[in-house]
Enzyme design. Structure first.
Site, PDB file in Angstrom:
ATOM      1  CB  ALA A 154       4.371   5.182  13.792  1.00 41.89           C
ATOM      2  CG  LEU A 161      11.565   5.767   9.413  1.00 42.13           C
ATOM      3  CD1 LEU A 161      11.634   6.097  10.896  1.00 42.13           C
ATOM      4  CD2 LEU A 161      11.696   4.265   9.196  1.00 42.13           C
ATOM      5  N   GLY A 200       2.655   6.734   8.507  1.00 34.90           N
ATOM      6  CA  GLY A 200       3.328   5.516   8.053  1.00 34.90           C
ATOM      7  C   GLY A 200       2.894   5.007   6.694  1.00 34.90           C
ATOM      8  CB  THR A 201       0.894   5.620   4.081  1.00 35.01           C
ATOM      9  OG1 THR A 201       0.664   5.300   2.697  1.00 35.01           O
ATOM     10  CG2 THR A 201       0.351   6.998   4.373  1.00 35.01           C
ATOM     11  CB  SER A 202       5.345   4.965   0.622  1.00 27.51           C
ATOM     12  OG  SER A 202       4.385   4.202  -0.074  1.00 27.51           O
ATOM     13  CG  HIS A 216      -5.796  -1.061   0.527  1.00 28.56           C
ATOM     14  ND1 HIS A 216      -4.514  -0.552   0.539  1.00 28.56           N
ATOM     15  CD2 HIS A 216      -6.518  -0.222  -0.268  1.00 28.56           C
ATOM     16  CE1 HIS A 216      -4.471   0.547  -0.212  1.00 28.56           C
ATOM     17  NE2 HIS A 216      -5.669   0.768  -0.700  1.00 28.56           N
ATOM     18  CD  GLN A 253      -2.680   3.442   2.378  1.00 27.53           C
ATOM     19  OE1 GLN A 253      -2.336   3.325   1.211  1.00 27.53           O
ATOM     20  NE2 GLN A 253      -2.019   4.200   3.230  1.00 27.53           N
ATOM     21  NE  ARG A 256       3.059 -12.067   5.317  1.00 23.37           N
ATOM     22  CZ  ARG A 256       3.809 -13.039   4.765  1.00 23.37           C
ATOM     23  NH1 ARG A 256       3.638 -13.419   3.519  1.00 23.37           N
ATOM     24  NH2 ARG A 256       4.755 -13.633   5.462  1.00 23.37           N
ATOM     25  CE1 TYR A 312      -2.331 -10.661   0.704  1.00 24.82           C
ATOM     26  CE2 TYR A 312      -2.585 -12.107  -1.187  1.00 24.82           C
ATOM     27  CZ  TYR A 312      -2.270 -10.878  -0.662  1.00 24.82           C
ATOM     28  OH  TYR A 312      -1.879  -9.851  -1.490  1.00 24.82           O
TER      29      TYR A 312
HETATM   30  N1  APR Z   1       7.196   4.717  11.707  1.00 29.22           N
HETATM   31  C1  APR Z   1       6.656   5.529  10.757  1.00 29.22           C
HETATM   32  N2  APR Z   1       6.780   5.307   9.441  1.00 29.22           N
HETATM   33  C2  APR Z   1       7.463   4.211   9.058  1.00 29.22           C
HETATM   34  C3  APR Z   1       8.052   3.310   9.980  1.00 29.22           C
HETATM   35  C4  APR Z   1       7.898   3.615  11.370  1.00 29.22           C
HETATM   36  N3  APR Z   1       8.422   2.832  12.325  1.00 29.22           N
HETATM   37  N4  APR Z   1       8.672   2.321   9.289  1.00 29.22           N
HETATM   38  C5  APR Z   1       8.472   2.595   7.982  1.00 29.22           C
HETATM   39  N5  APR Z   1       7.740   3.736   7.841  1.00 29.22           N
HETATM   40  C6  APR Z   1       7.279   4.381   6.616  1.00 29.22           C
HETATM   41  C7  APR Z   1       8.206   4.230   5.427  1.00 29.22           C
HETATM   42  O1  APR Z   1       9.162   5.287   5.429  1.00 29.22           O
HETATM   43  C8  APR Z   1       7.248   4.315   4.251  1.00 29.22           C
HETATM   44  O2  APR Z   1       7.096   5.651   3.789  1.00 29.22           O
HETATM   45  O3  APR Z   1       6.081   3.740   6.241  1.00 29.22           O
HETATM   46  C9  APR Z   1       5.910   3.846   4.836  1.00 29.22           C
HETATM   47  C10 APR Z   1       5.442   2.480   4.340  1.00 29.22           C
HETATM   48  O4  APR Z   1       5.204   2.578   2.969  1.00 29.22           O
HETATM   49  P1  APR Z   1       4.708   1.310   2.118  1.00 29.22           P
HETATM   50  O5  APR Z   1       5.542   0.135   2.426  1.00 29.22           O
HETATM   51  O6  APR Z   1       4.609   1.755   0.708  1.00 29.22           O
HETATM   52  O7  APR Z   1       3.243   1.009   2.719  1.00 29.22           O
HETATM   53  P2  APR Z   1       1.860   1.700   2.399  1.00 29.22           P
HETATM   54  O8  APR Z   1       2.028   3.137   2.081  1.00 29.22           O
HETATM   55  O9  APR Z   1       0.938   1.326   3.496  1.00 29.22           O
HETATM   56  O10 APR Z   1       1.408   0.925   1.087  1.00 29.22           O
HETATM   57  C11 APR Z   1       0.172   1.267   0.511  1.00 29.22           C
HETATM   58  O11 APR Z   1       0.420  -0.448  -1.124  1.00 29.22           O
HETATM   59  O12 APR Z   1       0.891  -2.605  -1.902  1.00 29.22           O
HETATM   60  C12 APR Z   1      -0.054  -1.741  -1.448  1.00 29.22           C
HETATM   61  O13 APR Z   1      -2.147  -2.402  -0.700  1.00 29.22           O
HETATM   62  C13 APR Z   1      -0.824  -2.248  -0.265  1.00 29.22           C
HETATM   63  O14 APR Z   1      -1.895  -1.005   1.498  1.00 29.22           O
HETATM   64  C14 APR Z   1      -0.703  -1.126   0.727  1.00 29.22           C
HETATM   65  C15 APR Z   1      -0.435   0.060  -0.137  1.00 29.22           C
END
Ligand code: APR
Length: 233
Positions: free
Chosen positions: A219, A202, A175-177, A109, A91, A59, A56
């Site tokens: 995004a 994405l 932008g979250t999975s 988070h 997040q 980061r 960290y």
């Molecule tokens: N624009 C939009 N979306 C994007 C881009 C972009 N340029 N680049 C990547 N992505 C998408 C990916 O397709 C993916 O679905 O962003 C998402 C990122 O997903 P993760 O890496 O899983 O991140 P996140 O969802 O924020 O993770 C949630 O997991 O480990 C924990 O605490 C950590 O806060 C985090 C949490």
């Protein structure tokens, strides 16, 4: 769709990807070369505090080398100009929403630029490196740790977030999975209370089917276009 007054925006690592911050679930499933469970669990911190603190620290130091992108800037503009309610929940532990000008995003988070006392719970702004066993400025015990919500810990300010989601007319996820709860469940709560739900990502997220609308792309392109449209009414 009913008239929009209150908006909740949830962001994840994808919104910071174009600023050069690695997402968590990229190819290979590694985050900056580490398995998430080696740097993001209470067990990892207990087992190898030097590794976790250093991770960290790196980061936090890296934040000086990145800048907000067009998506952060657009959300800050929405924050400044939207006449109704707006809550930005992130997040992300970076500070790019604030540096773009967003007023008070909720970091559910935790934050890289914050230290948490594992003994007394004090949280305070922290810019420098944070070695293990650093003394807490409040209770004096050598118990400061990165202020990151690890897997198995409870995210911050869930009551406020739940209330805002129940009151919102539009819920937007960027932008979250959709792999990590409770954030992954926000879309269903928002729908339950009657909000329109929009995802910008994405790739389709794990919860894509729960959204009324999905826009696929970067995004940095999708969010400014959406903000322009929303502010234009
Ligand atoms: N624009 C939009 N979306 C994007 C881009 C972009 N340029 N680049 C990547 N992505 C998408 C990916 O397709 C993916 O679905 O962003 C998402 C990122 O997903 P993760 O890496 O899983 O991140 P996140 O969802 O924020 O993770 C949630 O997991 O480990 C924990 O605490 C950590 O806060 C985090 C949490």
């Amino acid at each position: 769709m009913t008239e929009i007054r209150n908006i909740v925006v949830l962001t994840g690592a994808g919104i910071s990807a174009e600023s050069g911050i690695a997402t968590f679930r990229g190819p290979g499933g590694l985050w900056e070369g580490h398995r998430v469970e080696d740097v993001c669990t209470p067990e990892a911190l207990a087992r190898d505090p030097v590794l976790v603190h250093r991770f960290y620290d790196e980061r936090r130091a890296a934040l000086a080398r990145v800048a907000p992108n067009a998506a952060h800037v657009a959300l800050a503009r929405l924050d400044a100009e939207w006449p109704g309610g707006l809550l930005i929940v992130t997040q992300n532990v970076d500070d790019l929403h604030e540096r773009a000008g967003a007023k008070r995003p909720i970091h559910m988070h935790g934050e890289l630029k914050s230290a948490l006392c594992a003994h007394c719970g004090d949280r305070r702004a922290w810019e420098a490196a944070l070695p293990p066993a650093t003394e807490c400025g409040r209770c004096g015990l050598p118990a400061l740790r990165p202020d990151i919500v690890f897997f198995g810990e409870i995210p911050y300010r869930m009551d406020e977030i739940d209330t805002a989601i129940a009151d919102c007319d539009l819920f937007v996820s960027i932008g979250t999975s959709g792999a990590v709860y409770p954030a992954a469940g926000f879309v269903r709560t928002a729908r339950h209370w009657g909000a329109h739900t929009l995802e910008m990502n994405l790739d389709p997220s794990e919860g894509s089917l729960f959204f009324d609308e999905t826009r696929l792309g970067r995004a940095g392109e999708l969010v400014p276009a959406w903000v322009n449209a929303v502010l234009a009414g």
